[in-house]
Design a protein around this motif. Structure first.
Motif, PDB file in Angstrom:
ATOM      1  N   MET A  34     -46.000 -71.010  -0.332  1.00 49.34           N
ATOM      2  CA  MET A  34     -44.513 -70.598  -0.478  1.00 49.34           C
ATOM      3  C   MET A  34     -44.040 -70.680  -2.135  1.00 49.34           C
ATOM      4  O   MET A  34     -44.181 -71.817  -2.408  1.00 49.34           O
ATOM      5  CB  MET A  34     -43.524 -71.251   0.525  1.00 49.34           C
ATOM      6  CG  MET A  34     -42.146 -70.808   0.066  1.00 49.34           C
ATOM      7  SD  MET A  34     -40.997 -71.733   1.437  1.00 49.34           S
ATOM      8  CE  MET A  34     -41.184 -73.527   1.219  1.00 49.34           C
ATOM      9  N   THR A  35     -43.515 -69.761  -2.682  1.00 52.23           N
ATOM     10  CA  THR A  35     -43.064 -69.944  -4.001  1.00 52.23           C
ATOM     11  C   THR A  35     -41.810 -70.378  -4.106  1.00 52.23           C
ATOM     12  O   THR A  35     -40.733 -69.692  -3.588  1.00 52.23           O
ATOM     13  CB  THR A  35     -43.338 -68.650  -4.889  1.00 52.23           C
ATOM     14  OG1 THR A  35     -44.587 -68.248  -4.633  1.00 52.23           O
ATOM     15  CG2 THR A  35     -42.913 -68.757  -6.158  1.00 52.23           C
ATOM     16  N   VAL A  36     -41.366 -71.353  -4.902  1.00 60.29           N
ATOM     17  CA  VAL A  36     -39.832 -71.760  -5.100  1.00 60.29           C
ATOM     18  C   VAL A  36     -39.375 -71.345  -6.446  1.00 60.29           C
ATOM     19  O   VAL A  36     -40.480 -71.608  -7.417  1.00 60.29           O
ATOM     20  CB  VAL A  36     -39.822 -73.316  -4.753  1.00 60.29           C
ATOM     21  CG1 VAL A  36     -38.396 -73.960  -5.113  1.00 60.29           C
ATOM     22  CG2 VAL A  36     -40.384 -73.718  -3.479  1.00 60.29           C
ATOM     23  N   ALA A  37     -38.289 -70.840  -6.676  1.00 61.08           N
ATOM     24  CA  ALA A  37     -37.882 -70.292  -7.682  1.00 61.08           C
ATOM     25  C   ALA A  37     -37.852 -71.635  -8.962  1.00 61.08           C
ATOM     26  O   ALA A  37     -37.518 -72.779  -8.127  1.00 61.08           O
ATOM     27  CB  ALA A  37     -36.469 -69.777  -7.869  1.00 61.08           C
ATOM     28  N   PRO A  38     -38.037 -71.136 -10.322  1.00 63.70           N
ATOM     29  CA  PRO A  38     -38.228 -72.462 -10.985  1.00 63.70           C
ATOM     30  C   PRO A  38     -36.680 -73.122 -10.882  1.00 63.70           C
ATOM     31  O   PRO A  38     -35.688 -72.394 -10.992  1.00 63.70           O
ATOM     32  CB  PRO A  38     -38.198 -71.790 -12.425  1.00 63.70           C
ATOM     33  CG  PRO A  38     -39.178 -70.684 -11.959  1.00 63.70           C
ATOM     34  CD  PRO A  38     -38.680 -70.176 -10.709  1.00 63.70           C
ATOM     35  N   GLY A  39     -36.791 -74.670 -10.990  1.00 64.72           N
ATOM     36  CA  GLY A  39     -35.505 -75.230 -11.170  1.00 64.72           C
ATOM     37  C   GLY A  39     -34.691 -75.637  -9.938  1.00 64.72           C
ATOM     38  O   GLY A  39     -34.020 -76.649  -9.742  1.00 64.72           O
ATOM     39  N   LEU A  40     -35.240 -74.902  -8.588  1.00 71.59           N
ATOM     40  CA  LEU A  40     -34.856 -75.310  -7.108  1.00 71.59           C
ATOM     41  C   LEU A  40     -35.510 -76.641  -6.910  1.00 71.59           C
ATOM     42  O   LEU A  40     -36.828 -76.881  -7.140  1.00 71.59           O
ATOM     43  CB  LEU A  40     -35.056 -74.151  -6.334  1.00 71.59           C
ATOM     44  CG  LEU A  40     -34.210 -73.000  -6.323  1.00 71.59           C
ATOM     45  CD1 LEU A  40     -34.577 -72.085  -5.559  1.00 71.59           C
ATOM     46  CD2 LEU A  40     -32.904 -73.436  -6.484  1.00 71.59           C
ATOM     47  N   LYS A  41     -35.002 -77.478  -5.970  1.00 73.39           N
ATOM     48  CA  LYS A  41     -35.595 -78.747  -5.699  1.00 73.39           C
ATOM     49  C   LYS A  41     -36.474 -78.315  -4.608  1.00 73.39           C
ATOM     50  O   LYS A  41     -36.427 -77.290  -3.537  1.00 73.39           O
ATOM     51  CB  LYS A  41     -34.487 -79.616  -5.101  1.00 73.39           C
ATOM     52  CG  LYS A  41     -33.500 -80.096  -6.009  1.00 73.39           C
ATOM     53  CD  LYS A  41     -33.913 -81.443  -6.812  1.00 73.39           C
ATOM     54  CE  LYS A  41     -32.876 -81.894  -7.609  1.00 73.39           C
ATOM     55  NZ  LYS A  41     -32.711 -81.552  -8.687  1.00 73.39           N
ATOM     56  N   LYS A  42     -37.532 -78.911  -4.606  1.00 71.37           N
ATOM     57  CA  LYS A  42     -38.489 -78.658  -3.659  1.00 71.37           C
ATOM     58  C   LYS A  42     -38.438 -80.147  -2.740  1.00 71.37           C
ATOM     59  O   LYS A  42     -38.434 -81.126  -3.275  1.00 71.37           O
ATOM     60  CB  LYS A  42     -40.141 -78.842  -4.259  1.00 71.37           C
ATOM     61  CG  LYS A  42     -40.294 -77.625  -4.961  1.00 71.37           C
ATOM     62  CD  LYS A  42     -41.638 -77.507  -5.447  1.00 71.37           C
ATOM     63  CE  LYS A  42     -41.848 -77.712  -6.870  1.00 71.37           C
ATOM     64  NZ  LYS A  42     -40.939 -77.755  -7.974  1.00 71.37           N
ATOM     65  N   GLY A  57     -35.459 -94.277   2.553  1.00 68.68           N
ATOM     66  CA  GLY A  57     -34.637 -93.830   1.565  1.00 68.68           C
ATOM     67  C   GLY A  57     -34.670 -92.566   0.899  1.00 68.68           C
ATOM     68  O   GLY A  57     -35.582 -91.859   1.598  1.00 68.68           O
ATOM     69  N   MET A  58     -34.134 -92.251  -0.180  1.00 65.36           N
ATOM     70  CA  MET A  58     -34.439 -90.783  -0.797  1.00 65.36           C
ATOM     71  C   MET A  58     -34.727 -91.013  -2.303  1.00 65.36           C
ATOM     72  O   MET A  58     -33.971 -92.096  -2.882  1.00 65.36           O
ATOM     73  CB  MET A  58     -33.101 -89.963  -0.435  1.00 65.36           C
ATOM     74  CG  MET A  58     -32.532 -90.054   0.854  1.00 65.36           C
ATOM     75  SD  MET A  58     -33.284 -88.396   1.401  1.00 65.36           S
ATOM     76  CE  MET A  58     -33.359 -87.025   0.333  1.00 65.36           C
ATOM     77  N   LEU A  59     -35.282 -90.145  -2.663  1.00 71.32           N
ATOM     78  CA  LEU A  59     -35.681 -89.902  -4.259  1.00 71.32           C
ATOM     79  C   LEU A  59     -35.535 -88.758  -4.523  1.00 71.32           C
ATOM     80  O   LEU A  59     -35.965 -87.703  -4.240  1.00 71.32           O
ATOM     81  CB  LEU A  59     -37.366 -90.223  -4.567  1.00 71.32           C
ATOM     82  CG  LEU A  59     -37.611 -90.225  -6.037  1.00 71.32           C
ATOM     83  CD1 LEU A  59     -36.616 -91.112  -6.938  1.00 71.32           C
ATOM     84  CD2 LEU A  59     -39.076 -90.547  -6.237  1.00 71.32           C
ATOM     85  N   VAL A  60     -34.320 -88.474  -5.701  1.00 66.96           N
ATOM     86  CA  VAL A  60     -34.081 -87.046  -5.955  1.00 66.96           C
ATOM     87  C   VAL A  60     -34.343 -87.116  -7.577  1.00 66.96           C
ATOM     88  O   VAL A  60     -33.850 -88.042  -8.197  1.00 66.96           O
ATOM     89  CB  VAL A  60     -32.447 -86.796  -5.575  1.00 66.96           C
ATOM     90  CG1 VAL A  60     -32.117 -85.535  -6.210  1.00 66.96           C
ATOM     91  CG2 VAL A  60     -32.356 -87.076  -4.245  1.00 66.96           C
ATOM     92  N   GLU A  61     -35.033 -86.209  -7.858  1.00 66.49           N
ATOM     93  CA  GLU A  61     -35.766 -85.826  -9.199  1.00 66.49           C
ATOM     94  C   GLU A  61     -35.253 -84.788  -9.810  1.00 66.49           C
ATOM     95  O   GLU A  61     -35.621 -83.697  -9.203  1.00 66.49           O
ATOM     96  CB  GLU A  61     -37.134 -86.345  -9.333  1.00 66.49           C
ATOM     97  CG  GLU A  61     -37.487 -87.666  -8.777  1.00 66.49           C
ATOM     98  CD  GLU A  61     -38.954 -87.888  -8.927  1.00 66.49           C
ATOM     99  OE1 GLU A  61     -39.494 -88.554  -9.631  1.00 66.49           O
ATOM    100  OE2 GLU A  61     -39.657 -87.087  -7.880  1.00 66.49           O
ATOM    101  N   TYR A  69     -40.097 -79.472 -12.440  1.00 68.90           N
ATOM    102  CA  TYR A  69     -40.242 -80.919 -11.694  1.00 68.90           C
ATOM    103  C   TYR A  69     -39.086 -81.299 -10.929  1.00 68.90           C
ATOM    104  O   TYR A  69     -38.454 -82.162 -11.698  1.00 68.90           O
ATOM    105  CB  TYR A  69     -40.964 -81.857 -12.570  1.00 68.90           C
ATOM    106  CG  TYR A  69     -41.406 -83.213 -11.884  1.00 68.90           C
ATOM    107  CD1 TYR A  69     -42.611 -83.262 -11.510  1.00 68.90           C
ATOM    108  CD2 TYR A  69     -40.452 -84.302 -11.752  1.00 68.90           C
ATOM    109  CE1 TYR A  69     -42.996 -84.424 -10.884  1.00 68.90           C
ATOM    110  CE2 TYR A  69     -40.815 -85.324 -11.203  1.00 68.90           C
ATOM    111  CZ  TYR A  69     -42.188 -85.444 -10.715  1.00 68.90           C
ATOM    112  OH  TYR A  69     -42.623 -86.789  -9.994  1.00 68.90           O
ATOM    113  N   ASN A  70     -38.649 -80.596  -9.786  1.00 64.70           N
ATOM    114  CA  ASN A  70     -37.352 -80.972  -9.281  1.00 64.70           C
ATOM    115  C   ASN A  70     -37.590 -81.342  -7.748  1.00 64.70           C
ATOM    116  O   ASN A  70     -38.037 -80.395  -7.266  1.00 64.70           O
ATOM    117  CB  ASN A  70     -36.262 -79.831  -9.549  1.00 64.70           C
ATOM    118  CG  ASN A  70     -36.174 -79.756 -11.098  1.00 64.70           C
ATOM    119  OD1 ASN A  70     -34.991 -80.455 -11.360  1.00 64.70           O
ATOM    120  ND2 ASN A  70     -36.518 -78.914 -11.631  1.00 64.70           N
TER     121      ASN A  70
END
Length: 164
Positions: free
Chosen positions: A1-9, A72-76, A82-83
């Motif tokens: 599955m391709t994710v648009a650049p900048g969108l969070k994975k 927990g959560m880690l949001v980058e 690299y999101n």
């Protein structure tokens, strides 16, 4: 599955523990090549974070975790591809000889040695909070070279020191 650049994975990180040690992955590939990290990976379509955590542990280690506890959560966020939104889980497992892994080398690391083990900066905070039994929501912003600019612990509204 391709994710648009900048969108969070969406991904999971699975910290595997036994008594006073973590089973960590010394990564073969970027990102974090050569560093020690938890096992984990991207969520598959229609998969819950917990289902992904069980699957990733089995795929990367061949081990069966009996319970997976959300910690927990880690949001980058970065201005490059690299999101991530990572759900961090902990599982207690038997201390067995580290199995082979196609992602790198699995190694048992004593918890007392974690301060000197080469890990991504964010992971040092993850282990610190796990060992203190504290939930967390880390939010990290990087520059284009993936150097952390800001790191916050959002549950308590704390800015964290960026010492590498």
């Amino acid at each position: 599955m391709t994710v648009a650049p900048g969108l969070k994975k969406a991904a999971v990180l699975c910290v595997l523990c036994h008594a006073d040690a973590f089973l960590l992955l010394q990564r073969l590939k970027p990102p974090h090549q050569g560093l020690f990290t938890p096992v984990g990976g991207k969520l598959d379509p229609y998969e819950s974070p917990q289902q992904a955590a069980f699957r990733e542990v089995q795929e990367e280690t061949g081990l069966q975790a009996l319970e997976m506890v959300w910690r927990g959560m880690l949001v980058e966020t970065a201005p490059v591809d690299y999101n991530w939104i990572s759900f961090v889980f902990e599982a207690h497992i038997e201390r067995v000889p580290p199995p082979a892994c196609s992602e790198g080398t699995l190694v048992w690391v004593e918890k007392a040695e974690m301060a000197v083990v080469p890990t991504p900066l964010t992971d040092h905070f993850i282990y610190e909070y796990l060992l203190a039994n504290r939930p967390f929501h880390f939010d990290v912003t990087y520059d284009a070279a993936l150097r952390p600019l800001v790191m916050r612990e959002e549950l308590q509204g704390l800015s964290l020191p960026l010492i590498s």
